[in-house]
Enzyme design. Structure first.
Site, PDB file in Angstrom:
ATOM      1  N   SER A 554       0.988  -1.221  -0.113  1.00  0.00           N
ATOM      2  CA  SER A 554       0.059   0.037  -0.020  1.00  0.00           C
ATOM      3  C   SER A 554       0.753   1.397  -0.081  1.00  0.00           C
ATOM      4  O   SER A 554       2.122   1.258   0.482  1.00  0.00           O
ATOM      5  CB  SER A 554      -1.009   0.178   1.034  1.00  0.00           C
ATOM      6  OG  SER A 554      -1.680   1.188   1.389  1.00  0.00           O
ATOM      7  N   TYR A 567      -2.785  -0.493  10.470  1.00  0.00           N
ATOM      8  CA  TYR A 567      -2.929  -0.912   8.908  1.00  0.00           C
ATOM      9  C   TYR A 567      -1.442  -0.317   8.525  1.00  0.00           C
ATOM     10  O   TYR A 567      -1.084  -1.210   7.637  1.00  0.00           O
ATOM     11  CB  TYR A 567      -4.026  -0.212   8.316  1.00  0.00           C
ATOM     12  CG  TYR A 567      -4.327  -0.369   6.868  1.00  0.00           C
ATOM     13  CD1 TYR A 567      -4.648  -1.672   6.099  1.00  0.00           C
ATOM     14  CD2 TYR A 567      -3.619   0.488   5.891  1.00  0.00           C
ATOM     15  CE1 TYR A 567      -4.675  -1.780   5.142  1.00  0.00           C
ATOM     16  CE2 TYR A 567      -3.793   0.379   4.620  1.00  0.00           C
ATOM     17  CZ  TYR A 567      -4.354  -0.863   4.094  1.00  0.00           C
ATOM     18  OH  TYR A 567      -4.485  -0.945   2.594  1.00  0.00           O
TER      19      TYR A 567
END
Length: 677
Positions: A554, A567
């Protein structure tokens, strides 16, 4: 002769019924035909036509487009210019001058058989029971005993124009005959109507089957040596062996694998005569073109230690290659095509089962199905006589036939990911689904892994059984991950391309992030990616074929955003796994790379699961406008979709970036703060 459309429809219906049973004829084997009268659109005169299954078609799925359409007057006129058996291959090119209109499919080598026999309908099939008689040492005498003069014997002759002439002569000179047994090959039947032709084909098969059942001895494969391993142990052993065997079978060119542990296979391998019979090879041309001249057979008992089995398989594989090269050199003529590869297409492991190989899953599966047919043929022939397939020189003539070589050269170029086996986690929706679909479209076989069984099954069903299998896998569970990789090995022979995509997202400030939140996110993404990479790398190293591992990380792996500690930290863990594994696995030819997406809202399972609402609240925009918000903050002002991430995975794995490892590819439409430094 009936109306043209009726004739064609009856032919297709008959073909579908005959092609539905692999014991009647194997996939893409055999052919059927019908004759009828149509008005010539040029002259307005009636013209007699032949519709016959075209080259490479399959009876069970035949359509009108798969029929070759020829003028019978021109086809039969070829008899007058036939140059003799030594030049009969030239007649295949002559068939093109007999085509009617656009001609339909390309005519097959058996077209002469159908056109020259003076009957409105003709079937040529490869039934197990018929080939059992055809491949028996005293097949001619058995044929007379079973059928009298109703079905006659034709000695072995390679398919072609001369065989068509021979059968036509028998049909003409024996009006009582309904068909023939073709030595070493199969059967041909004929009739005045489609129904009569089909019934006669069925009669030949039925009477041969009944004869073998009534007269055959109960132990055609000799004394029983051992029982198969229990089912769970058998499949575990098969999964462990599959990567090694696929690597061996891919020495000359990459192959996809298929595993079969049917009762037919296990029974054959449990009895004493299987080494002798396997060494004789298959007989029907359709069989050995798919299975190669003979299989590789492990000569150790089912209980042999795994290390001993692996070592012996390597020895046997080298011996097989030497033997195949010798076979080629013994039989090759100056104008023979080059040797196509010396690896086995069939590997038999007593107590475990059969591994078959091909350029794709369907080819590998069908090769195994053909060998099951061959086992049935051996059983039938040995039960009433002695199995005596056509000799080696004849097999070579067909395997390296110039016409067969021309057919192979006409095959379309393989897709970029052909022969690659991909395992994609989180593939039931969103980015994972887009990746699975793209890899499959580019030729890969795909294991669709997801914690949601229904979602995984839906994607696999969309792709089809020869392209994909669904696996339920919680990537935090080591046993489940091992089982998923085992399933890849059992379904396709191994694994070459892994995409660590499974993930979830929880957006909370630090003080609201619980240890459960932290553990959940790290369990799925950090631990899960580690477990999947470890299990897959083990199989890849065993295969010795290199491979690709791609992490869907990501932008948040390198960019610090608000309310995102669990996250972001898990994604950073994944990003560094890419670097660590690239450094470690490079010596095995395994490349490890990452993709860093951002703002993938539409179609994303993560955003649909609540992450979208949470991030929208952080940025103070309506959830339905979150994708547009993300797009506006990028340099390109473009929204990122799951398909864009899939494009990056394809680019990393399709071969053009063969010297790239340890890299991260941003797919974020340009986020300057996430530029890699």
């Amino acid at each position: 002769m009936g109306r043209v459309n009726d004739q064609v429809q009856a032919l297709l219906a008959r073909s579908h019924e005959l092609g539905a049973d692999p014991a009647t004829t194997n996939y893409a084997g055999g052919n059927t035909s019908a004759k009828g009268v149509e008005t010539d659109p040029v002259t307005g005169d009636p013209v007699e036509l032949l519709w016959v299954k075209g080259s490479g078609g399959d009876l069970g799925t035949l359509t009108e487009r798969g029929l070759a359409v020829l003028r019978l007057d021109r086809l039969r006129a070829l008899v007058d210019v036939y140059p003799g058996v030594d030049r009969e291959d030239e007649m295949v090119a002559a068939f093109d001058y007999c085509l009617h209109g656009k001609g339909g499919a390309a005519p097959s080598i058996d077209t002469a058989m159908h056109g020259l026999v003076d009957a409105a309908h003709v079937d040529h099939l490869h039934p197990d029971a018929g080939i059992a008689l055809a491949a028996a040492a005293d097949g001619e005498a058995l044929t007379k005993e079973v059928f009298g003069d109703r079905v006659l014997w034709v000695p072995w002759r390679r398919p072609g124009f001369q065989l068509g002439l021979d059968i036509a002569a028998i049909a003409r000179e024996n009006p009582q005959a309904i068909g023939v047994i073709l030595g070493g090959h199969g059967i041909t039947a004929w009739g005045a109507t489609s129904a009569q032709c089909q019934e006669r084909s069925r009669e030949i098969i039925r009477r041969a089957t009944e004869y073998l059942a009534a007269r055959g001895r109960p132990d055609p494969f000799g004394a029983k040596l051992h029982d198969p391993l229990p089912a769970a142990e058998r499949r575990a052993r098969a999964a462990a062996l599959a990567p090694l065997l696929r690597g061996l079978a891919s020495t000359d060119r990459p192959q996809v694998g298929h595993f079969t542990d049917s009762d037919v296979v296990l029974d054959f391998l449990a009895h004493a005569e299987h080494p002798r019979l396997a060494a004789l090879g298959t007989s029907c041309p359709d069989h050995f073109l798919r299975t190669k001249v003979k299989p590789l057979v492990l000569d150790l008992p089912p209980t042999a230690p795994p290390a001993e089995v692996a070592a012996r398989l390597r020895e046997l594989h080298e011996a097989y290659r030497e033997d195949y090269r010798a076979y080629y050199e013994r039989n090759a003529a100056p104008d023979s095509p080059p040797m196509r590869g010396a690896d086995p297409a069939i590997v038999l492991v007593p107590g475990v089962g059969m591994f078959s190989y091909g350029k794709d899953k369907q080819t590998a599966r069908v090769a195994g199905e053909f060998y099951v047919n061959a086992i049935n043929v051996m059983r039938g022939a040995e039960s009433v006589s002695t199995y005596a397939p056509i000799d080696e020189a004849e097999k070579f003539r067909i395997e390296y036939w110039a016409l067969e070589e021309a057919k192979l050269q006409r095959m379309p170029a393989p897709k970029p990911l052909a022969t690659r086996v991909a395992l994609v986690t989180g593939a039931g929706s969103g980015i994972g689904k887009a990746i699975a679909l793209r890899l499959a479209a580019e030729g890969a076989c795909v294991v669709v892994a997801d914690v949601n069984a229904d979602a995984a099954t839906a994607v696999a069903d969309e792709l089809g059984p020869d392209t994909a299998v669904a696996v339920v896998a919680d990537v935090t569970d080591e046993d489940a991950v091992t089982a998923a990789v085992d399933e890849a090995c059992l379904a396709f022979g191994g694994v070459d391309l892994v995409v660590n995509n499974a993930g979830l997202s929880i957006s909370k400030p630090l003080l609201e992030t619980t240890t459960r939140d932290w553990d959940l996110q790290h369990g799925v993404m950090a631990r899960g990616s580690f477990l999947v990479a470890k299990a897959a790398a083990k199989a890849m190293v065993e295969q010795g074929m290199g491979g690709d591992i791609v992490y869907i990380a990501s932008k948040n792996a390198v960019f610090a955003g608000p309310n995102n500690v669990a996250y972001g930290a898990a994604k950073a863990d994944q990003a560094h796994q890419v670097r660590l594994l690239a450094a470690e696995l490079g010596e095995h030819g395994i490349r490890v790379n990452g993709v860093n997406p951002d703002g993938v809202v539409r179609g994303s399972g993560i955003f649909a699961g609540g992450w979208g609402a949470q991030r929208a609240a952080v940025y103070g925009v309506p959830e339905q406008e979150l994708g547009a918000f993300y797009a506006q903050r990028t340099l390109l002002k473009r929204e990122v979709l799951p398909e864009h991430v899939a494009n990056a995975v394809f680019a990393l794995t399709a071969g053009e970036l063969s010297h790239t490892t340890g890299a991260h590819i941003p797919v974020d439409a340009g986020v300057a703060a996430a530029f890699l430094r």
